[in-house]
Design an enzyme around this catalytic site. Structure first.
Site, PDB file in Angstrom:
ATOM      1  NE  ARG A  15      -4.203  -1.421  -0.073  1.00  0.00           N
ATOM      2  CZ  ARG A  15      -4.257  -2.406  -0.954  1.00  0.00           C
ATOM      3  NH1 ARG A  15      -3.217  -2.645  -1.737  1.00  0.00           N
ATOM      4  NH2 ARG A  15      -5.343  -3.149  -1.062  1.00  0.00           N
ATOM      5  CG  HIS A  61      -2.285  -1.169  -7.335  1.00  0.00           C
ATOM      6  ND1 HIS A  61      -2.852  -0.380  -6.383  1.00  0.00           N
ATOM      7  CD2 HIS A  61      -2.277  -2.412  -6.786  1.00  0.00           C
ATOM      8  CE1 HIS A  61      -3.181  -1.090  -5.325  1.00  0.00           C
ATOM      9  NE2 HIS A  61      -2.829  -2.340  -5.549  1.00  0.00           N
ATOM     10  CD  GLU A  66      -2.364   3.013  -6.076  1.00  0.00           C
ATOM     11  OE1 GLU A  66      -3.359   2.307  -6.337  1.00  0.00           O
ATOM     12  OE2 GLU A  66      -1.281   2.546  -5.687  1.00  0.00           O
TER      13      GLU A  66
END
Length: 539
Positions: free
Chosen positions: A245, A292, A274
């Site tokens: 994260r 990601h 994000e």
């Protein structure tokens, strides 16, 4: 428990689920195959989601949909479960879900291997500067001397977090002949030995590690765990990988570390904000980025979609709870066996809650005999839901522990393996300022809940519908006077259950009636000779 399903879950005829993020089509197929209606509506704004979420029993998401307290308020009272196809639940307000009685599930194993492999790939990319070398070579340069890498063999890998993914990374790192140290408060010494890792504190990891990888969820405790101060304590030339994260690392401090050379390289798959279409780190020497992609393999996408659909369907149809982050697990296989015990537990809690009222300070849940062989957590949740139903009409086994904690009520579980007077027994003891009060129940035929003792007095009764709890002196004429008073108000007595502490002493009556006992009738009953207490009950 009229109108209630397992553990106080509201049952509707048509169960509906909304899939609000792009997901493998097999998820929707599983819902439909199990008789659940499903809509797939992706890219919804918070306002659009709030406008429709009240029509659904379940919400299946990935990482794009943010499920706030406001969205949940719009979802009540129907929404029962939020399923995250993946590991991280930081886009879901879990405390708000708990307070509102909504189960939050994730799929911690569906993409573990995929994410671990991505972290290992990032380690290699950092060690040998593969992305930079590729870009240079394709630009027509041949800079062999510029890209001088380092070996992974013999280096120390520091794992911050050694759960599902971290343990897989540790295993792969051992195959690369790396030494592995791990910081994880939940890692037991025995598990560390089994994994072949050194269990260390964070400061020791920072001082020893040549490479650091992060594999921990984003919580209040882990946010900014690689702060400016922590980065300053790392070994000069450290290389950092984050596929967990973004909020775990102070990005400004990392940028400074890369620019000064204290941090030799960083490979990031996640960012504090994000989608990261722009970030202060972009363009910093030694930085490698991916968008990601940790869980982005065909296998992982299929696995998490299938798992979240199966978990949500099990809960909505059978009461099974798997991989929930805010309520104890209850497998679909356990649920049918536990269902009558949870019904008994909820009734006992409901009984004592209505009689005692809001003065509860502690709750003990005790199981004996066959009940002691079962998963006690769902039984406790059902007791708490029953006790606190007199304070809130939206309480269930999910939010009941939250409400108990909020009110400062201590909860204790007791397991007695031996049998007493009954083959199986559930007992609930509540502590109040005036002392403790205990009720006991069993199952007749392993399925029919039945009260067997109330506040020390043996009484067998089926707790259902409308009832009256009456404490009186054991004396002739009471039953006749009670029946006469009920008759004057056209209240028909369905069943009459009596018990007494001793001849001529305190007696208890649990009277089932066809109609609710109103305040006027309750008052007249209290005025009868020898009556000490009258409490109308509803189950």
């Amino acid at each position: 428990m009229a109108g209630l399903g397992l553990g106080g879950i509201q049952v509707t005829n048509a169960v509906k689920v909304l899939i609000s993020d792009k997901m493998d089509p097999r998820a929707a197929a599983i819902f439909r195959d199990r008789g659940i209606e499903v809509d797939e509506k992706t890219g919804l704004s918070p306002e659009e989601l709030s406008a429709i979420i009240g029509d659904y029993d379940g919400l299946a998401v990935r990482s794009s949909t943010r499920v706030s307290a406001a969205v949940m308020d719009a979802a009540l009272p129907r929404l029962k479960v939020i399923g995250r196809a993946g590991i991280g639940v930081d886009t879901i307000d879990v405390p708000a879900a708990s307070a509102r009685g909504i189960v939050v599930m994730n799929t911690p194993f569906g993409n573990s291997i995929t994410t671990a492999e991505h972290a290992i790939a990032m380690l290699f990319a950092l060690a040998r500067e593969i992305p930079q070398a590729d870009q240079s070579t394709q630009a027509g340069k041949w800079e062999k001397n510029r890209f001088m890498g380092v070996e992974l063999a013999g280096k120390t890998l520091g794992l911050i977090g050694c759960g599902n993914i971290g343990s897989i990374v540790a295993d792969r790192a051992h195959g690369l002949k790396m030494k592995v140290a791990a910081f994880d408060p939940f890692l037991s010494p025995e598990r560390a030995v089994e994994l072949g890792v050194d269990k260390v504190e964070l400061d020791e990891l920072l001082a020893r590690a040549d490479f650091i990888t992060l594999h921990t969820p984003l919580t209040d405790q882990t946010r900014g765990i690689l702060s400016r101060e922590a980065l300053a304590r790392t070994k000069k030339g450290v290389r950092i990988v984050n596929c967990a994260r973004g909020g775990l690392i102070d990005e400004e401090a990392l940028k400074d570390g890369l620019e000064t050379g204290h941090v030799a390289g960083a490979a990031l798959d996640v960012f504090a904000k994000e989608p990261a279409t722009e970030n202060p780190l972009f363009g910093t020497p030694g930085l490698i980025c991916t968008p990601h992609l940790g869980a982005s393999t065909n296998e992982a996408q299929v696995n998490v979609a299938i798992q979240v659909a199966e978990q949500m369907a099990d809960y909505l149809l059978l009461g099974g709870i798997t991989n929930a982050v805010n309520v104890p697990s209850l497998s679909a296989e356990e649920a049918p066996r536990l269902k009558p015990y949870m019904a008994l537990a909820e009734k006992l809690g409901r009984l004592v809650g209505q009689v005692v009222g809001s003065e509860v300070r502690s709750i003990d849940v005790e199981v004996e005999g066959a009940a002691a062989e079962l998963n006690i957590k769902p039984i406790t949740g059902a007791v708490l839901a029953g006790v606190m139903r007199c304070w809130s009409d939206t309480v269930n086994m999910v939010n009941a522990p939250y409400l108990a904690k909020e009110r400062g009520i201590t909860v204790r579980e007791i397991r007695n393996d031996g049998e007493g007077d009954y083959h199986t027994l559930v007992a609930v003891t509540v502590g109040t300022a005036g002392g403790k009060r205990r009720v006991e129940g069993t199952l007749f035929g392993n399925k029919a809940p039945r009260l067997v003792k109330i506040f020390g007095i043996p009484v067998e009764a089926d707790l259902s519908g409308q009832m009256a709890y009456i404490v009186n002196d054991d004396a002739p004429g009471f039953i006749g006077a009670l029946g006469t008073a009920m008759g004057r108000h056209d209240v028909n007595i369905a069943t009459f259950n009596l018990g007494r502490r001793e001849e001529g002493g305190e007696a208890v009556a649990l009277v089932a009636v066809d109609d609710p006992i109103n305040a006027q009738l309750a008052g007249e009953l209290r005025d009868l000779s020898g009556v000490r207490e009258v409490v109308p009950l509803s189950f």
